[in-house]
Design a protein around this motif. Structure first.
Motif, PDB file in Angstrom:
ATOM      1  N   ARG A  10       0.842  -1.219   0.000  1.00 44.70           N
ATOM      2  CA  ARG A  10       0.000   0.000   0.000  1.00 44.70           C
ATOM      3  C   ARG A  10       0.867   1.256   0.000  1.00 44.70           C
ATOM      4  O   ARG A  10       0.586   2.214  -0.718  1.00 44.70           O
ATOM      5  N   ALA A  11       1.917   1.254   0.797  1.00 47.30           N
ATOM      6  CA  ALA A  11       2.782   2.435   0.892  1.00 47.30           C
ATOM      7  C   ALA A  11       3.475   2.721  -0.437  1.00 47.30           C
ATOM      8  O   ALA A  11       3.476   3.861  -0.914  1.00 47.30           O
ATOM      9  N   PHE A  12       4.044   1.691  -1.049  1.00 45.59           N
ATOM     10  CA  PHE A  12       4.742   1.898  -2.319  1.00 45.59           C
ATOM     11  C   PHE A  12       3.766   2.236  -3.443  1.00 45.59           C
ATOM     12  O   PHE A  12       4.061   3.052  -4.303  1.00 45.59           O
ATOM     13  N   ALA A  13       2.595   1.620  -3.429  1.00 45.40           N
ATOM     14  CA  ALA A  13       1.601   1.893  -4.478  1.00 45.40           C
ATOM     15  C   ALA A  13       1.092   3.327  -4.399  1.00 45.40           C
ATOM     16  O   ALA A  13       0.862   3.966  -5.422  1.00 45.40           O
ATOM     17  N   SER A  14       0.944   3.845  -3.197  1.00 40.72           N
ATOM     18  CA  SER A  14       0.393   5.200  -3.066  1.00 40.72           C
ATOM     19  C   SER A  14       1.451   6.296  -3.131  1.00 40.72           C
ATOM     20  O   SER A  14       1.157   7.405  -3.568  1.00 40.72           O
ATOM     21  N   ARG A  15       2.696   5.977  -2.742  1.00 39.05           N
ATOM     22  CA  ARG A  15       3.705   7.029  -2.646  1.00 39.05           C
ATOM     23  C   ARG A  15       4.926   6.818  -3.523  1.00 39.05           C
ATOM     24  O   ARG A  15       5.843   7.636  -3.512  1.00 39.05           O
ATOM     25  N   GLY A  16       4.970   5.713  -4.245  1.00 35.93           N
ATOM     26  CA  GLY A  16       6.129   5.431  -5.077  1.00 35.93           C
ATOM     27  C   GLY A  16       7.236   4.775  -4.276  1.00 35.93           C
ATOM     28  O   GLY A  16       7.071   4.468  -3.099  1.00 35.93           O
ATOM     29  N   PHE A  17       8.362   4.577  -4.901  1.00 34.16           N
ATOM     30  CA  PHE A  17       9.461   3.869  -4.250  1.00 34.16           C
ATOM     31  C   PHE A  17      10.495   4.802  -3.635  1.00 34.16           C
ATOM     32  O   PHE A  17      11.236   4.398  -2.758  1.00 34.16           O
ATOM     33  N   ALA A  18      10.541   6.038  -4.057  1.00 30.85           N
ATOM     34  CA  ALA A  18      11.551   6.963  -3.545  1.00 30.85           C
ATOM     35  C   ALA A  18      11.072   7.715  -2.301  1.00 30.85           C
ATOM     36  O   ALA A  18      11.861   7.983  -1.397  1.00 30.85           O
ATOM     37  N   PRO A  20       8.630   7.210   0.422  1.00 29.46           N
ATOM     38  CA  PRO A  20       8.472   6.779   1.820  1.00 29.46           C
ATOM     39  C   PRO A  20       9.799   6.414   2.470  1.00 29.46           C
ATOM     40  O   PRO A  20      10.600   5.674   1.892  1.00 29.46           O
ATOM     41  N   ASN A  21      10.025   6.975   3.664  1.00 30.21           N
ATOM     42  CA  ASN A  21      11.219   6.589   4.405  1.00 30.21           C
ATOM     43  C   ASN A  21      10.894   5.362   5.267  1.00 30.21           C
ATOM     44  O   ASN A  21       9.751   4.892   5.282  1.00 30.21           O
ATOM     45  N   VAL A  22      11.870   4.843   5.978  1.00 33.30           N
ATOM     46  CA  VAL A  22      11.673   3.613   6.739  1.00 33.30           C
ATOM     47  C   VAL A  22      10.606   3.792   7.810  1.00 33.30           C
ATOM     48  O   VAL A  22       9.811   2.877   8.055  1.00 33.30           O
ATOM     49  N   GLU A  23      10.532   4.950   8.412  1.00 32.86           N
ATOM     50  CA  GLU A  23       9.496   5.187   9.421  1.00 32.86           C
ATOM     51  C   GLU A  23       8.105   5.161   8.789  1.00 32.86           C
ATOM     52  O   GLU A  23       7.161   4.627   9.364  1.00 32.86           O
ATOM     53  N   ASP A  24       7.986   5.727   7.583  1.00 30.38           N
ATOM     54  CA  ASP A  24       6.710   5.669   6.857  1.00 30.38           C
ATOM     55  C   ASP A  24       6.338   4.218   6.557  1.00 30.38           C
ATOM     56  O   ASP A  24       5.172   3.823   6.688  1.00 30.38           O
ATOM     57  N   LEU A  25       7.306   3.435   6.152  1.00 30.95           N
ATOM     58  CA  LEU A  25       7.053   2.031   5.825  1.00 30.95           C
ATOM     59  C   LEU A  25       6.698   1.242   7.078  1.00 30.95           C
ATOM     60  O   LEU A  25       5.813   0.383   7.040  1.00 30.95           O
ATOM     61  N   ARG A  26       7.358   1.533   8.177  1.00 27.86           N
ATOM     62  CA  ARG A  26       7.022   0.898   9.458  1.00 27.86           C
ATOM     63  C   ARG A  26       5.579   1.201   9.829  1.00 27.86           C
ATOM     64  O   ARG A  26       4.814   0.322  10.201  1.00 27.86           O
ATOM     65  N   ASP A  27       5.188   2.478   9.700  1.00 26.40           N
ATOM     66  CA  ASP A  27       3.817   2.870  10.015  1.00 26.40           C
ATOM     67  C   ASP A  27       2.813   2.187   9.091  1.00 26.40           C
ATOM     68  O   ASP A  27       1.759   1.729   9.536  1.00 26.40           O
ATOM     69  N   ALA A  28       3.142   2.095   7.818  1.00 22.83           N
ATOM     70  CA  ALA A  28       2.247   1.447   6.854  1.00 22.83           C
ATOM     71  C   ALA A  28       2.073  -0.036   7.171  1.00 22.83           C
ATOM     72  O   ALA A  28       0.991  -0.600   6.989  1.00 22.83           O
ATOM     73  N   ALA A  29       3.136  -0.664   7.656  1.00 25.98           N
ATOM     74  CA  ALA A  29       3.086  -2.083   8.001  1.00 25.98           C
ATOM     75  C   ALA A  29       2.469  -2.317   9.378  1.00 25.98           C
ATOM     76  O   ALA A  29       2.160  -3.458   9.736  1.00 25.98           O
ATOM     77  N   SER A  30       2.298  -1.249  10.143  1.00 24.81           N
ATOM     78  CA  SER A  30       1.709  -1.325  11.496  1.00 24.81           C
ATOM     79  C   SER A  30       2.477  -2.272  12.415  1.00 24.81           C
ATOM     80  O   SER A  30       1.879  -3.082  13.132  1.00 24.81           O
ATOM     81  N   VAL A  31       3.798  -2.164  12.362  1.00 24.59           N
ATOM     82  CA  VAL A  31       4.657  -2.975  13.227  1.00 24.59           C
ATOM     83  C   VAL A  31       5.777  -2.089  13.759  1.00 24.59           C
ATOM     84  O   VAL A  31       5.965  -0.963  13.296  1.00 24.59           O
ATOM     85  N   SER A  32       6.521  -2.626  14.710  1.00 23.70           N
ATOM     86  CA  SER A  32       7.683  -1.896  15.209  1.00 23.70           C
ATOM     87  C   SER A  32       8.790  -1.960  14.162  1.00 23.70           C
ATOM     88  O   SER A  32       8.795  -2.825  13.272  1.00 23.70           O
ATOM     89  N   GLU A  86      -8.614   0.428 -12.282  1.00 22.57           N
ATOM     90  CA  GLU A  86      -9.445   1.455 -11.661  1.00 22.57           C
ATOM     91  C   GLU A  86      -9.306   1.491 -10.152  1.00 22.57           C
ATOM     92  O   GLU A  86      -9.271   2.566  -9.553  1.00 22.57           O
ATOM     93  N   THR A  87      -9.206   0.330  -9.521  1.00 17.17           N
ATOM     94  CA  THR A  87      -9.245   0.277  -8.065  1.00 17.17           C
ATOM     95  C   THR A  87      -7.892   0.151  -7.384  1.00 17.17           C
ATOM     96  O   THR A  87      -7.764   0.481  -6.207  1.00 17.17           O
ATOM     97  N   GLU A  88      -6.881  -0.324  -8.102  1.00 16.22           N
ATOM     98  CA  GLU A  88      -5.618  -0.670  -7.445  1.00 16.22           C
ATOM     99  C   GLU A  88      -4.388   0.068  -7.956  1.00 16.22           C
ATOM    100  O   GLU A  88      -3.354   0.042  -7.319  1.00 16.22           O
ATOM    101  N   THR A  89      -4.468   0.665  -9.113  1.00 14.51           N
ATOM    102  CA  THR A  89      -3.251   1.132  -9.759  1.00 14.51           C
ATOM    103  C   THR A  89      -3.347   2.604 -10.126  1.00 14.51           C
ATOM    104  O   THR A  89      -3.672   2.937 -11.255  1.00 14.51           O
ATOM    105  N   ALA A  90      -3.041   3.438  -9.181  1.00 14.04           N
ATOM    106  CA  ALA A  90      -3.131   4.872  -9.436  1.00 14.04           C
ATOM    107  C   ALA A  90      -1.982   5.388 -10.306  1.00 14.04           C
ATOM    108  O   ALA A  90      -2.135   6.360 -11.026  1.00 14.04           O
ATOM    109  N   HIS A  91      -0.833   4.727 -10.239  1.00 18.02           N
ATOM    110  CA  HIS A  91       0.358   5.248 -10.920  1.00 18.02           C
ATOM    111  C   HIS A  91       0.952   4.270 -11.931  1.00 18.02           C
ATOM    112  O   HIS A  91       2.144   4.326 -12.205  1.00 18.02           O
ATOM    113  N   GLY A  92       0.153   3.379 -12.479  1.00 17.49           N
ATOM    114  CA  GLY A  92       0.673   2.407 -13.439  1.00 17.49           C
ATOM    115  C   GLY A  92       1.157   1.145 -12.753  1.00 17.49           C
ATOM    116  O   GLY A  92       0.966   0.946 -11.559  1.00 17.49           O
ATOM    117  N   CYS A  93       1.794   0.298 -13.523  1.00 18.85           N
ATOM    118  CA  CYS A  93       2.251  -1.002 -13.033  1.00 18.85           C
ATOM    119  C   CYS A  93       3.323  -0.830 -11.949  1.00 18.85           C
ATOM    120  O   CYS A  93       4.372  -0.217 -12.179  1.00 18.85           O
TER     121      CYS A  93
END
Length: 170
Positions: A10-18, A20-32, A86-93
């Protein structure tokens, strides 16, 4: 691990690969952070986990419960790909996006190739077009690229191309 991979996807699909930082990814994964690194010890492993999760979800959403009739399966396949767009791919493949973000990664290229090959193989099987995997792949890739501009018209055009391909097989 599935929950972590889903959050990373979800984090990479919505924000791209460059972005999100590690804290953003941690929050997206809902883990420590410790748990995140336990299962995905590097950023590249996080990307791979997200893409593996995406691969399984895509195959399930597109191919599960496919009609037995090859003609109906062709229409269902292309409708489902349009719905995915339509539902899953806002920024292409996401797979192409990952390779574009890190073009030197052999592991990402291998995953991209495996994903696209498996999709084409499954599509050829359910549509009765075994032996035409490259042509099916071209139709599916064309649909995913044209969808952003043409939406439902792209799906209908892909169906016309698929039906033309089926006529070649008869």
């Amino acid at each position: 691990m599935t929950k972590i991979a889903a959050g990373l996807e979800r984090a990479f699909a919505s924000r791209g690969f460059a972005e999100p930082n590690v804290e953003d990814l941690r929050d997206a994964a809902s883990v420590s952070l410790r748990t995140l690194y336990k299962y995905t010890p590097s950023r590249s492993e996080m990307v791979l986990a997200a893409l593996e999760h995406r691969h399984r979800r895509y195959l399930s959403k597109v191919f599960d419960g496919m009609p037995d009739d090859p003609n109906a399966a062709l229409d269902a396949l292309l409708n489902r790909v349009g719905n995915w767009m339509e539902t899953e791919t806002a920024h292409g493949c996401l797979f192409h996006g990952a390779v574009a973000a890190e073009p030197g990664s052999a592991r990402l290229r291998e995953l991209l190739e495996r994903h696209k090959t498996e999709v084409a193989t499954c599509a050829a099987k359910v549509t009765g077009l075994v032996g035409r995997e490259i042509e099916i792949s071209v139709i599916l890739e064309g649909l995913t690229q044209a969808w952003a501009l043409h939406r439902d018209a792209a799906v209908e055009s892909a169906k016309l191309l698929g039906r033309g391909l089926r006529k070649l097989e008869i």
